[in-house]
Design an enzyme around this catalytic site. Structure first.
Site, PDB file in Angstrom:
ATOM      1  N   PHE A   1       1.370   5.773   0.916  1.00  0.00           N
ATOM      2  CA  PHE A   1       1.124   6.559   2.006  1.00  0.00           C
ATOM      3  C   PHE A   1      -0.130   7.379   1.807  1.00  0.00           C
ATOM      4  O   PHE A   1      -0.236   7.830   3.091  1.00  0.00           O
ATOM      5  CB  PHE A   1       2.490   7.431   2.167  1.00  0.00           C
TER       6      PHE A   1
ATOM      7  N   CYS B   1      -4.081   9.990  -6.194  1.00  0.00           N
ATOM      8  CA  CYS B   1      -3.829   9.247  -7.634  1.00  0.00           C
ATOM      9  C   CYS B   1      -5.009  10.123  -8.760  1.00  0.00           C
ATOM     10  O   CYS B   1      -4.967  10.051  -9.924  1.00  0.00           O
ATOM     11  CB  CYS B   1      -3.641   8.033  -7.775  1.00  0.00           C
TER      12      CYS B   1
ATOM     13  N   GLU C   1       5.542   2.250   5.048  1.00  0.00           N
ATOM     14  CA  GLU C   1       6.587   2.447   6.174  1.00  0.00           C
ATOM     15  C   GLU C   1       6.273   3.857   6.833  1.00  0.00           C
ATOM     16  O   GLU C   1       6.646   4.088   7.926  1.00  0.00           O
ATOM     17  CB  GLU C   1       7.903   2.121   5.951  1.00  0.00           C
ATOM     18  N   ARG C   2       5.843   4.809   5.906  1.00  0.00           N
ATOM     19  CA  ARG C   2       5.661   6.068   6.463  1.00  0.00           C
ATOM     20  C   ARG C   2       4.117   6.237   7.378  1.00  0.00           C
ATOM     21  O   ARG C   2       4.072   7.300   8.040  1.00  0.00           O
ATOM     22  CB  ARG C   2       5.401   7.154   5.382  1.00  0.00           C
TER      23      ARG C   2
ATOM     24  N   ALA D   1       0.847  -1.331  -0.118  1.00  0.00           N
ATOM     25  CA  ALA D   1       0.008  -0.120   0.051  1.00  0.00           C
ATOM     26  C   ALA D   1       0.909   1.419   0.137  1.00  0.00           C
ATOM     27  O   ALA D   1       2.161   1.287   0.537  1.00  0.00           O
ATOM     28  CB  ALA D   1      -0.859   0.022   1.275  1.00  0.00           C
TER      29      ALA D   1
END
Length: 535
Positions: free
Chosen positions: A185, A317, A212-213, A183
């Site tokens: 951020f 997006c 990871e954010r 996935a």
């Protein structure tokens, strides 16, 4: 100095508030001190466990750049354990009745509703978007969960009785096995909820790698799924960057990969995963055009352009990042600038904020460089958000609404996905010229036309080579009974996300030809010729 201390204290307070709500499962409040920050756990075989990794990544609040947590880069052993848990859980979960799986999701959607504001607060802390926008993030994901509860209708097979005497033909859909999701951020709740609920209700088990954010929302969603009755091992969560992605692409027990993110990462994952025999669906970048006809409702159109271009700081997006003004519509440009000026830029948890910060200082630098490139290549910057300062959040990754006009398709700011609060404006004399601009662009995620003429709207919708078209709708993201149908360079794969195509992606067909003779007879001799099904 005093302001900085106060800001840091406010961040710590928010962490502790969220931590206590979620039972310190991954942000343990008791471990937070001046010399330590909360750590994000792994979720393996129904347990939240501390990683043994010696590689950790800081999680920052984008409004302050204060470190609010640390996430591990999962070790090889931890990732193997997560896949092994998925694999062990699969046979029993696949054999669980479809009604029982449906009941888990019915309970799950209720728990998401009850905890929606807490999930949104985690999103705002880690990602920066406004609380209202974060709630929308959760809600659009929740809609997919609600749709997945219709699995008893969505997974119906097909039958054809009596294809010849005493012979029937039928098919049904079966789960694939272990599936995985990677996935981005920008939608910490919505995108994971596009993935694992659809896969799991079909009978698959799932390995999730959140960004990871912004891992917090996914971890809370995992806890809520567990509380809904999902068996241990049916959902597992790992963390990491490139090594974790390669692990997912290469592991032989993973049958399918869902990805949303950049073109660079998506092309890589699609190629590597496909080469290893996996199904891959990859939603990638975009350059979404809003074509404005001079007959459009001016008030509505200007408001929709501003909201779709600058909402979520342009980090969508499906952001409407390009306006194409046709004919006399170019006269509306000054009013468009004035409306954008009125948007309030602030930390996402502050009352009245319309847009928050970008995700990282690097993202801010990239956006500013693309704005610079427009000026250098001959465009006009009508509204410049590069030097905006937000009181009390001077260290945040803020860029204000920016509008660039006199843009040509050859310019860098047009060709690249900016992924920030920047609207580039092109002008044409005719609708046909506008259609050519849209179709010459390699992306095919979304587009919109603003008009009061039905014939013009129909012509545009039929002639543009874009997967999702809005008519007086600036961000035409389909509801989950349909599918997210981005195309061309915005998508790789054969089957799109959610809706009927989502079910198809996470299942495989089995077709059975069955013969039960009316008479209780046996063959008198072997049949050695090709069966002709009675013809």
């Amino acid at each position: 100095m005093a302001a900085a201390v106060a800001a840091a204290a406010a961040v710590r307070s928010r962490i502790l508030q969220v931590s206590s709500k979620v039972n310190s499962t991954w942000y343990p409040a008791s471990s937070f001190s001046s010399s330590s920050v909360p750590t994000v756990k792994l979720f393996i075989d129904g347990k939240f466990v501390e990683s043994k990794s010696d590689k950790w990544i800081d999680i920052h609040n984008p409004a302050t750049n204060e470190v609010v947590g640390r996430v591990p880069q999962s070790t090889k052993a931890e990732m193997e354990a997560a896949v092994a848990a998925c694999k062990r859980a699969f046979p029993a979960w696949a054999d669980t009745s479809i009604l029982s799986r449906q009941q888990v999701l019915l309970r799950y959607q209720q728990l998401i509703k009850e905890n929606l504001k807490e999930i949104a607060r985690l999103i705002t802390l880690e990602q920066g978007k406004t609380l209202a926008d974060a709630e929308g993030d959760v809600f659009r994901g929740l809609q997919v969960v609600e749709h997945a509860c219709s699995v008893t209708s969505l997974m119906l097979g097909e039958t054809m009785p009596s294809i010849t005497k005493d012979m029937d033909l039928y098919s049904y859909r079966l789960p694939l096995g272990v599936c995985a999701g990677i996935a981005p951020f920008n939608f910490p709740a919505m995108i994971p909820l596009w993935m694992f609920p659809m896969a799991m209700v079909c009978g698959n088990t799932f390995l999730m790698k959140p960004s990871e954010r912004v891992p917090g929302a996914t971890m809370l969603l995992a806890k809520l799924l567990q509380d809904s009755g999902a068996p241990d091992g049916t959902l597992n969560i790992i963390h990491g960057q490139h090594e974790a992605v390669n692990f997912i692409c290469d592991h032989p027990d993973i049958k399918a990969i869902s990805f949303v993110g950049s073109n660079q990462a998506g092309e890589y994952i699609f190629e590597r995963g496909s080469r290893n025999g996996k199904r891959v669906q990859a939603n990638m970048g975009a350059k979404n055009h809003g074509v404005v006809m001079p007959d459009a409702n001016k008030e509505n159109t200007l408001n929709q352009l501003v909201g779709a271009a600058f909402g979520a700081a342009g980090q969508r997006c499906m952001a409407l990042s390009t306006a194409v003004l046709v004919g006399e519509a170019k006269k509306w440009l000054p009013e468009l600038v004035e409306r954008a000026k009125n948007l309030r830029v602030n930390a996402g948890d502050q009352p009245g904020a319309d847009l928050g910060p970008l995700i990282t200082p690097q993202a801010k630098e990239r956006v500013c460089n693309l704005i610079d490139s427009g000026a250098k290549e001959g465009a006009s910057i009508l509204l410049d958000g590069r030097k905006i300062k937000v009181k009390g959040y001077e260290n945040g990754n803020f860029v204000g609404p920016t509008i660039i006009s006199n843009v040509k398709p050859s310019m860098t700011c047009y060709k690249e996905e900016i992924f920030g609060p920047v609207l580039v404006v092109l002008e044409t004399e005719t609708l046909d010229e506008a259609i050519k601009i849209v179709n010459d662009n390699p992306y095919g995620n979304g587009t919109a036309i603003f008009t009061t003429n039905g014939a013009i709207a129909r012509k545009y919708a039929h002639m543009v080579d874009v997967g999702q078209v809005g008519v007086n709708v600036p961000i035409p993201v389909p509801l989950p009974m349909f599918s997210f149908t981005g195309s061309r360079s915005s998508f790789r794969g054969d089957t799109n996300f959610y809706g009927k195509q989502g079910i198809q992606f996470y299942t495989q067909l089995k077709t059975i030809t069955s013969q039960w003779k009316e008479e209780d007879a046996t063959l008198s001799s072997p049949a050695v010729v090709m069966p002709t099904m009675g013809r």
